[in-house]
Design a protein around this motif. Structure first.
Motif, PDB file in Angstrom:
ATOM      1  N   THR A   1      31.734  29.929  33.853  1.00 17.23           N
ATOM      2  CA  THR A   1      31.590  29.134  35.070  1.00 17.23           C
ATOM      3  C   THR A   1      30.860  27.835  34.755  1.00 17.23           C
ATOM      4  N   ALA A   2      31.149  26.831  35.552  1.00 14.30           N
ATOM      5  CA  ALA A   2      30.468  25.536  35.392  1.00 14.30           C
ATOM      6  C   ALA A   2      29.192  25.487  36.205  1.00 14.30           C
ATOM      7  N   PHE A   3      28.928  26.545  36.961  1.00 10.13           N
ATOM      8  CA  PHE A   3      27.770  26.552  37.848  1.00 10.13           C
ATOM      9  C   PHE A   3      26.841  27.691  37.465  1.00 10.13           C
ATOM     10  N   SER A   4      25.649  27.331  37.015  1.00  7.42           N
ATOM     11  CA  SER A   4      24.675  28.345  36.610  1.00  7.42           C
ATOM     12  C   SER A   4      24.071  28.971  37.853  1.00  7.42           C
ATOM     13  N   SER A   5      24.322  30.268  38.034  1.00  5.66           N
ATOM     14  CA  SER A   5      23.824  30.965  39.217  1.00  5.66           C
ATOM     15  C   SER A   5      23.469  32.388  38.844  1.00  5.66           C
ATOM     16  N   VAL A   6      22.211  32.745  39.059  1.00  3.82           N
ATOM     17  CA  VAL A   6      21.770  34.111  38.768  1.00  3.82           C
ATOM     18  C   VAL A   6      22.512  35.112  39.630  1.00  3.82           C
ATOM     19  N   ASP A   7      22.717  34.771  40.911  1.00  2.00           N
ATOM     20  CA  ASP A   7      23.413  35.684  41.816  1.00  2.00           C
ATOM     21  C   ASP A   7      24.841  35.945  41.342  1.00  2.00           C
ATOM     22  N   THR A   8      25.519  34.893  40.923  1.00  2.00           N
ATOM     23  CA  THR A   8      26.887  35.052  40.436  1.00  2.00           C
ATOM     24  C   THR A   8      26.920  35.906  39.174  1.00  2.00           C
ATOM     25  N   ALA A   9      25.957  35.694  38.294  1.00  2.00           N
ATOM     26  CA  ALA A   9      25.885  36.479  37.063  1.00  2.00           C
ATOM     27  C   ALA A   9      25.697  37.961  37.363  1.00  2.00           C
ATOM     28  N   VAL A  10      24.794  38.248  38.296  1.00  2.00           N
ATOM     29  CA  VAL A  10      24.532  39.645  38.680  1.00  2.00           C
ATOM     30  C   VAL A  10      25.786  40.269  39.274  1.00  2.00           C
ATOM     31  N   GLU A  11      26.474  39.512  40.141  1.00  3.30           N
ATOM     32  CA  GLU A  11      27.688  40.036  40.773  1.00  3.30           C
ATOM     33  C   GLU A  11      28.767  40.307  39.729  1.00  3.30           C
ATOM     34  N   ALA A  12      28.891  39.417  38.739  1.00  5.87           N
ATOM     35  CA  ALA A  12      29.886  39.606  37.683  1.00  5.87           C
ATOM     36  C   ALA A  12      29.581  40.854  36.863  1.00  5.87           C
ATOM     37  N   MET A  13      28.311  41.067  36.551  1.00  6.57           N
ATOM     38  CA  MET A  13      27.925  42.255  35.777  1.00  6.57           C
ATOM     39  C   MET A  13      28.199  43.536  36.572  1.00  6.57           C
ATOM     40  N   LYS A  14      27.916  43.507  37.864  1.00  3.82           N
ATOM     41  CA  LYS A  14      28.176  44.679  38.708  1.00  3.82           C
ATOM     42  C   LYS A  14      29.661  45.002  38.761  1.00  3.82           C
ATOM     43  N   ALA A  15      30.483  43.944  38.713  1.00  2.00           N
ATOM     44  CA  ALA A  15      31.937  44.141  38.770  1.00  2.00           C
ATOM     45  C   ALA A  15      32.483  44.745  37.482  1.00  2.00           C
ATOM     46  N   GLY A  16      31.723  44.627  36.397  1.00  2.00           N
ATOM     47  CA  GLY A  16      32.168  45.216  35.139  1.00  2.00           C
ATOM     48  C   GLY A  16      32.173  44.279  33.956  1.00  2.00           C
ATOM     49  N   ALA A  17      31.737  43.025  34.148  1.00  2.00           N
ATOM     50  CA  ALA A  17      31.686  42.073  33.038  1.00  2.00           C
ATOM     51  C   ALA A  17      30.580  42.453  32.062  1.00  2.00           C
ATOM     52  N   THR A  18      30.772  42.059  30.799  1.00  2.00           N
ATOM     53  CA  THR A  18      29.782  42.359  29.766  1.00  2.00           C
ATOM     54  C   THR A  18      28.870  41.174  29.493  1.00  2.00           C
ATOM     55  N   ASP A  19      29.398  39.958  29.629  1.00  2.00           N
ATOM     56  CA  ASP A  19      28.637  38.770  29.263  1.00  2.00           C
ATOM     57  C   ASP A  19      28.966  37.629  30.219  1.00  2.00           C
ATOM     58  N   TYR A  20      28.212  36.551  30.105  1.00  2.00           N
ATOM     59  CA  TYR A  20      28.277  35.447  31.060  1.00  2.00           C
ATOM     60  C   TYR A  20      27.906  34.164  30.326  1.00  2.00           C
ATOM     61  N   MET A  21      28.790  33.161  30.366  1.00  2.00           N
ATOM     62  CA  MET A  21      28.523  31.912  29.644  1.00  2.00           C
ATOM     63  C   MET A  21      28.767  30.710  30.561  1.00  2.00           C
ATOM     64  N   ILE A  22      28.007  29.653  30.318  1.00  2.00           N
ATOM     65  CA  ILE A  22      28.088  28.443  31.133  1.00  2.00           C
ATOM     66  C   ILE A  22      28.985  27.418  30.430  1.00  2.00           C
ATOM     67  N   LYS A  23      29.911  26.830  31.189  1.00  2.00           N
ATOM     68  CA  LYS A  23      30.752  25.755  30.655  1.00  2.00           C
ATOM     69  C   LYS A  23      29.919  24.471  30.516  1.00  2.00           C
ATOM     70  N   PRO A  24      30.237  23.627  29.529  1.00  2.00           N
ATOM     71  CA  PRO A  24      31.231  23.859  28.467  1.00  2.00           C
ATOM     72  C   PRO A  24      30.710  24.855  27.437  1.00  2.00           C
ATOM     73  N   LEU A  25      31.587  25.755  26.977  1.00  2.00           N
ATOM     74  CA  LEU A  25      31.184  26.779  26.022  1.00  2.00           C
ATOM     75  C   LEU A  25      30.957  26.164  24.643  1.00  2.00           C
ATOM     76  N   ARG A  26      29.877  26.548  24.011  1.00  2.00           N
ATOM     77  CA  ARG A  26      29.601  26.114  22.645  1.00  2.00           C
ATOM     78  C   ARG A  26      30.323  27.044  21.680  1.00  2.00           C
ATOM     79  N   SER A  27      31.166  26.453  20.806  1.00  2.00           N
ATOM     80  CA  SER A  27      32.017  27.240  19.925  1.00  2.00           C
ATOM     81  C   SER A  27      31.220  28.215  19.063  1.00  2.00           C
ATOM     82  N   GLU A  28      30.122  27.748  18.477  1.00  2.00           N
ATOM     83  CA  GLU A  28      29.334  28.605  17.588  1.00  2.00           C
ATOM     84  C   GLU A  28      28.773  29.810  18.335  1.00  2.00           C
ATOM     85  N   GLU A  29      28.264  29.567  19.547  1.00  2.00           N
ATOM     86  CA  GLU A  29      27.700  30.657  20.343  1.00  2.00           C
ATOM     87  C   GLU A  29      28.778  31.651  20.757  1.00  2.00           C
TER      88      GLU A  29
END
Length: 465
Positions: free
Chosen positions: A83-111
């Motif tokens: 996502t392009a928007f850093s949001s703790v609430d969104t991250a928590v909701e994504a994890m509850k839905a079943g996601a494993t990880d969460y990254m902020i755009k633009p994604l850094r290739s090395e990371e």
């Protein structure tokens, strides 16, 4: 990086899809893209995507909705949300839905590559743990326990060859359970935690076989708008089961032989070869030796796949297994039709099932029991619930009345069987070998049944006053 992953990028922005696909492909991963949540779910439904990089904000389905639907469907996919928007609430909701990880755009290739390497290691460790668990707990497959000497010998052979990496050739008539045997070999092996990929070689159009087996790069042929991993890479570290291997064209037999010898594949349209670690189990109901003699199957490939050869006996040669097999199939069918634990088979019906020769073997028996389960009143399967082709009836040229006693029923089944054999011989112009083939039995079995009938008739005549 630990190993290559099958990755799906789901994002409604074309530029992001292209950048990520290019970067991850250079890193050695196999990458496909989807421009919407719905398109992403359709691609996930194939069940082979290991990691999904999924945007959260999309117009049709949000990334969180995609994760929820994928979780409901049981896909074994690790989700990294973007996502392009850093949001703790969104991250928590994504994890509850079943996601494993969460990254902020633009994604850094090395990371990103570092996180993918961690995911690959974890998935590999999970597979190893599952394989270890099965080795410790014991056999875990869906084969019905057998009491016949021939099936016990087959179980012993499976237990011997499964822990090795030997190629195995399974032969037997159609419907005997060659696929179940192949899966049992995989589940008792050290590859049990890795994929088991069954392939029906006779069901894939000849012009698509090479692409299905070894994959292709984008643009390899008309319609190849995206790269495809191929079945051998999908089975990497696991087992590929080549059912009906006798149907493979000679050209593909040469390439399969190369895979066995070099342990590498070349995707269609690619100049690069990929190493592959796959165990091959093959099966056929055809006589491969005769096909070798006729020039329809390569002799060198035959020797490579038949390093360890097992044969699954037909059901008519192990009748002592039929009662337990009936109970097993009824229990499994009862769960499927919502009548688990409520089915009962009348003794007369069971006797008919045990006496029948089952030219379609276990597959035919399962179909008959499914039909009977549907027709049964209050879960009680009677003779009337069995199909007419296997139930006793008045044989051709006879007028015997229907009997209900146990001994009489056995006699009537024998008379019905004798009538079918005589009719087949007559329709084949007296050619008993052709009649045996039409009935799906061996020639020796046909002669034995004719002899048994005559002996029974002779004994009956002697007993009459």
């Amino acid at each position: 990086m630990s190993s290559s992953l099958q990755i799906l990028v789901i994002d409604d922005e074309p530029a992001i899809r292209q950048i990520l696909a290019a970067s991850l492909t250079r890193a050695g991963h196999t990458v496909e893209t989807a421009g919407s949540g719905r398109e992403g779910l359709m691609r996930l439904s194939k069940g082979d995507v290991e990691v999904a990089l999924c945007d959260i904000n999309m117009p049709d389905l949000t990334g969180i909705e995609v994760v929820r639907e994928a979780s409901k469907s049981g896909y074994d996919t690790t989700f990294i949300m973007m996502t392009a928007f850093s949001s703790v609430d969104t991250a928590v909701e994504a994890m509850k839905a079943g996601a494993t990880d969460y990254m902020i755009k633009p994604l850094r290739s090395e990371e990103l590559l570092q996180r993918l390497a961690q995911i690959a290691d974890l998935r590999g460790l999970r597979g190893e743990n599952e394989a270890l668990r099965k080795l410790v707990v014991g056999r875990s497959d869906d084969r019905c326990p057998s009491v016949s000497p021939s099936m016990k010998q087959l179980d012993r052979l499976i237990a011997k060859v499964a822990p090795t990496d030997s190629t195995v050739l399974i032969t037997g008539e159609s419907g005997t359970g060659k696929g179940v045997t192949a899966r049992s070999i995989h589940q008792q092996s050290q590859r049990a935690g890795a994929p088991f990929i069954p392939v029906n070689c006779g069901a894939i159009p000849e012009n698509l076989l090479e692409s299905e087996f070894f994959g292709h790069v984008r643009g390899a042929f008309t319609g190849a708008d995206r790269a495809r991993k191929g079945l051998f890479l999908e089975a990497d570290r696991g087992t590929i089961f080549l059912d009906e291997i006798g149907e493979l064209p000679l050209e593909l037999q040469v390439k399969l032989l190369h895979v066995l010898e070099a342990r590498e594949i070349r995707p269609l349209g690619s100049e690069q070869v990929r190493k592959v670690n796959v165990r091959i189990v093959a099966a056929t109901n055809r006589d491969l030796k005769a096909m070798v003699d006729d020039g329809r199957f390569r002799e060198d490939l035959y020797f490579r796949i038949s390093g360890f050869h097992v044969t699954v006996p037909p059901l008519r040669e192990r009748r002592e297994d039929i009662p337990a097999l009936i109970r097993y199939l009824l229990a499994r069918g009862g769960e499927r039709f919502g009548v688990a634990g409520k089915l009962m088979l009348e003794p007369e019906a069971e006797e008919i099932l045990v006496s029948y020769d089952w030219p379609g073997n276990v597959r035919e028996l399962e179909n008959v029991l499914q039909r009977a389960t549907i027709l049964a009143d209050e879960g009680r399967i009677t003779v009337a619930d069995l199909p007419p082709n296997i139930t006793p009836s008045t044989p051709v040229g006879a007028a015997a009345p229907l009997a209900t006693g146990r001994g009489q029923l056995r006699e009537q089944v024998r008379d019905f069987e004798h009538g079918l054999i005589l009719r087949a011989i007559e329709e084949c112009g007296g050619d008993r070998r052709a009649a045996a083939q039409r009935l799906g039995i061996g020639l020796s079995s046909l002669y034995r049944k004719l002899e048994e009938h005559e002996q029974a008739r002779g004994a009956q005549s002697t007993a009459e006053p």
